[in-house]
Motif scaffolding. Structure first.
Motif, mmCIF file in Angstrom:
data_model
loop_
_atom_site.group_PDB
_atom_site.id
_atom_site.type_symbol
_atom_site.label_atom_id
_atom_site.label_comp_id
_atom_site.label_asym_id
_atom_site.label_seq_id
_atom_site.Cartn_x
_atom_site.Cartn_y
_atom_site.Cartn_z
ATOM 1 N N LYS A 362 1.581 4.170 -2.913
ATOM 2 C CA LYS A 362 1.318 2.966 -3.707
ATOM 3 C C LYS A 362 2.595 2.147 -3.913
ATOM 4 O O LYS A 362 2.621 0.935 -3.663
ATOM 5 N N THR A 363 3.646 2.818 -4.379
ATOM 6 C CA THR A 363 4.906 2.113 -4.624
ATOM 7 C C THR A 363 5.501 1.574 -3.325
ATOM 8 O O THR A 363 6.037 0.455 -3.278
ATOM 9 N N MET A 366 3.764 -1.631 -2.483
ATOM 10 C CA MET A 366 4.185 -2.734 -3.339
ATOM 11 C C MET A 366 5.595 -3.199 -2.974
ATOM 12 O O MET A 366 5.876 -4.410 -2.941
ATOM 13 N N TYR A 401 8.293 -9.095 -10.115
ATOM 14 C CA TYR A 401 8.192 -7.661 -9.849
ATOM 15 C C TYR A 401 8.876 -6.864 -10.949
ATOM 16 O O TYR A 401 10.035 -7.117 -11.298
ATOM 17 N N PRO A 403 9.596 -2.961 -11.240
ATOM 18 C CA PRO A 403 9.453 -1.662 -10.583
ATOM 19 C C PRO A 403 9.324 -0.529 -11.589
ATOM 20 O O PRO A 403 9.583 -0.691 -12.792
ATOM 21 N N GLN A 404 8.966 0.610 -11.075
ATOM 22 C CA GLN A 404 8.797 1.786 -11.926
ATOM 23 C C GLN A 404 10.127 2.223 -12.534
ATOM 24 O O GLN A 404 10.189 2.591 -13.708
ATOM 25 N N ASP A 484 4.586 -1.828 -11.603
ATOM 26 C CA ASP A 484 4.511 -0.430 -11.192
ATOM 27 C C ASP A 484 4.717 0.441 -12.428
ATOM 28 O O ASP A 484 5.830 0.540 -12.960
ATOM 29 N N GLU A 485 3.645 1.051 -12.905
ATOM 30 C CA GLU A 485 3.662 1.913 -14.095
ATOM 31 C C GLU A 485 4.314 1.213 -15.291
ATOM 32 O O GLU A 485 5.289 1.702 -15.881
ATOM 33 N N ILE A 516 0.066 -0.833 -10.425
ATOM 34 C CA ILE A 516 0.042 0.614 -10.160
ATOM 35 C C ILE A 516 0.144 1.308 -11.505
ATOM 36 O O ILE A 516 1.053 1.032 -12.296
ATOM 37 N N SER A 517 -0.785 2.211 -11.777
ATOM 38 C CA SER A 517 -0.720 2.958 -13.035
ATOM 39 C C SER A 517 -1.599 4.190 -12.923
ATOM 40 O O SER A 517 -2.676 4.166 -12.309
#
Length: 544
Positions: A362-363, A366, A401, A403-404, A484-485, A516-517
């Motif tokens: 997923k990451t 992205m 964006y 990011p996580q 992302d999360e 994304i989660s």
């Protein structure tokens, strides 16, 4: 066909831009080289002549004209001092301006690297190239005037020595040329390999420090401090060994230079032996001063191997150090923002979740959208064009964006927020913080938006750092928001507040969302989902 060197091209361009300073440095260097050589030669002639006059008796002493030589010595001393200062000042000014332009260009070039090369370059290695490699290149600018100094000193010395013995003057020129040529060829051969080892070892040591210093607390808790220190010391020993090998090479070059310089002085003295004592003293001291005059050129010759190695490493790091990729800004105006992921076409303003177990990709998918990784073939289309068909990040203007593992700058809250929108006013910053449910916390800080949050945001908690990164993404004016999360590590109440505020903002701005989660609350924002497992294109509408 030899590959074009972007660093060489950059340095040539900087030399053209700094031609005024470099010209003054060259003239000043020639002036001080000439004055220093003639001053020392004249002082030898003066002292020897005065001594002979003193031995000859009172009449000879009274007849000896000491005013003109002493006036000449003072004039040469003034010219030498002013010339040396001018040469140092203007050559270093040109070098510092060139390096000030080179480092940002290198940083931009590294940032624009293709994902495969960028990910392979560690932070320590990148730091070593931006610092040690650039410093090694500095000698090419600082020493540009040394050739003029060496030429002027050699010619002035040869002219003065010619008065004592023409063969001595010819021998002097030969000896000077032999030193430069021998040390240039030997310097490149002896110093290139240890210089490369030294630069590489410095990067590895920085990598080790960068890996272990942030993890000091964990290392202490698990009792691994001794092993970490041993690992750092091993890298330090590698660097020390490389430095010793470089010093051994320098010592060998020092020996060669001393032998050639000694032979030159002995030869000039022997060939001038038949001249009068004042002229013989003039010849020997001019030869000695000439050796000082070529010192800068000799040093540059010895450093050529290290500079060439640094240039090769910098050339290998970047494609063209001229600044950020301008293609992104050119594409910005003609991008529409139609997005297609794994066959699912998204209209502007729609919301999509990428789902699947950890490690499904997923990451990675992205990150491919924003050009941080190589795009998988045919899985991502922007405006009906596969992402992989153009340069990485060509459509980055479409995305905001978070990011996580978002990185925060060592600076203030405002500094970090304005990465998303450099021209945003304080009202926009506060609105983004409010939408990220961080406004109240920032208002409690001593200086609000202008509070210094430490290295990597250490003043804030983990959840606060994540929400600050979210606020930064919310500030960026882009049609698609990639998260992302975004609520990982938040308590349920804070998470619910963040999700509600995010929903309200998306409705207000009309932004699309790719999320994304692994948590249920954020997924309620996304009616559409794509399961990325096995690169399967499966989509469904999320139940309310």
């Amino acid at each position: 066909m030899k590959r074009r060197s972007p660093i060489d091209a950059f340095l040539r361009d900087q030399a053209r831009r700094r031609h005024g300073d470099l010209a003054i440095a060259a003239i000043s260097g020639a002036a001080w080289g000439t004055a220093a050589t003639l001053m020392l030669g004249l002082s030898g002639w003066f002292l020897a002549g005065a001594a002979m006059a003193g031995v000859a008796g009172l009449v000879a002493v009274q007849a000896f004209n000491y005013l003109l030589p002493s006036a000449g010595l003072r004039a040469f001393a003034i010219v030498r001092t002013v010339g040396r200062y001018g040469e140092r000042f203007f050559s270093h000014r040109a070098a510092l301006h060139a390096l000030a332009a080179l480092r940002p260009a290198l940083f931009a070039g590294i940032a624009a690297l293709p994902p495969g090369r960028a990910l392979a370059l560690s932070s320590g290695e990148a730091s070593a190239r931006l610092v040690q490699d650039v410093d090694a290149v500095e000698t090419l600018f600082v020493r540009r005037s040394s050739a003029w100094t060496a030429a002027a000193s050699t010619l002035a010395g040869a002219g003065a020595i010619f008065l004592a013995s023409p063969p001595a003057a010819a021998f002097f020129i030969t000896g000077m040329a032999a030193q430069v040529l021998a040390l240039r060829s030997m310097g490149a051969a002896l110093t290139a390999a240890p210089s490369a080892e030294q630069l590489t070892a410095a990067g590895r040591l920085k990598d080790a420090l960068g890996a272990y210093v942030p993890a000091v607390a964990e290392l202490r808790c698990f009792g691994l401090m001794e092993q970490a220190i041993d690992a750092v010391m091993a890298r330090d020993e590698e660097l020390s060994a490389a430095v010793r090998r470089r010093r051994d090479a320098d010592a060998m070059l020092d020996l060669v230079q001393a032998v050639l310089a000694g032979l030159t002085l002995v030869g000039v003295a022997a060939l001038s032996a038949d001249a009068s004592l004042p002229l013989a003293a003039l010849a020997v001291l001019c030869a000695f001063a000439g050796l000082e005059g070529i010192a800068g050129l000799v040093h540059a010759s010895r450093e050529q191997g290290g500079a060439s190695t640094a240039i090769a490493r910098l050339n290998a790091t970047i494609s063209d150090p001229v600044g950020p990729d301008m293609a992104e800004s050119k594409d910005r105006a003609r991008l529409v923002g139609r997005l297609q992921i794994d066959g699912l076409a998204l209209r502007p303003g729609e919301r999509l979740a990428l789902v699947g177990p950890a490690g499904a990709g997923k990451t990675t998918l992205m990150e491919a959208l924003v050009g941080l990784r190589a795009a998988p073939p045919e899985r991502l289309l922007i405006d009906d064009r596969p992402v992989e068909l153009d340069h990485p990040g060509w459509a980055r203007a479409l995305f905001a964006y978070a990011p996580q593992d978002a990185q925060l700058l060592t600076g203030s809250v405002a500094d970090n927020l304005r990465l998303g929108a450099p021209d945003a006013d304080e009202a926009a910053l506060w609105q983004a913080l409010s939408d990220a449910q961080l406004q109240a916390r920032i208002m409690q800080l001593p200086h609000g938006l202008h509070t210094w949050i430490g290295d990597g945001g250490e003043v804030l908690s983990g959840g606060e750092r994540r929400r600050l990164a979210l606020a930064r993404a919310l500030l960026r004016p882009a049609p698609w928001l990639l998260l992302d999360e975004p609520t990982e590590g938040l308590d349920p109440a804070t998470e619910a507040a963040v999700v509600a505020a995010l929903d309200e903002r998306l409705c207000r701005t009309g932004q699309g969302l790719v999320l994304i989660s692994h948590r249920r609350a954020p997924l309620r924002l996304t009616p559409l989902q794509i399961d990325v497992r096995g690169h399967q294109s499966a989509s469904k509408r999320q139940a309310p």
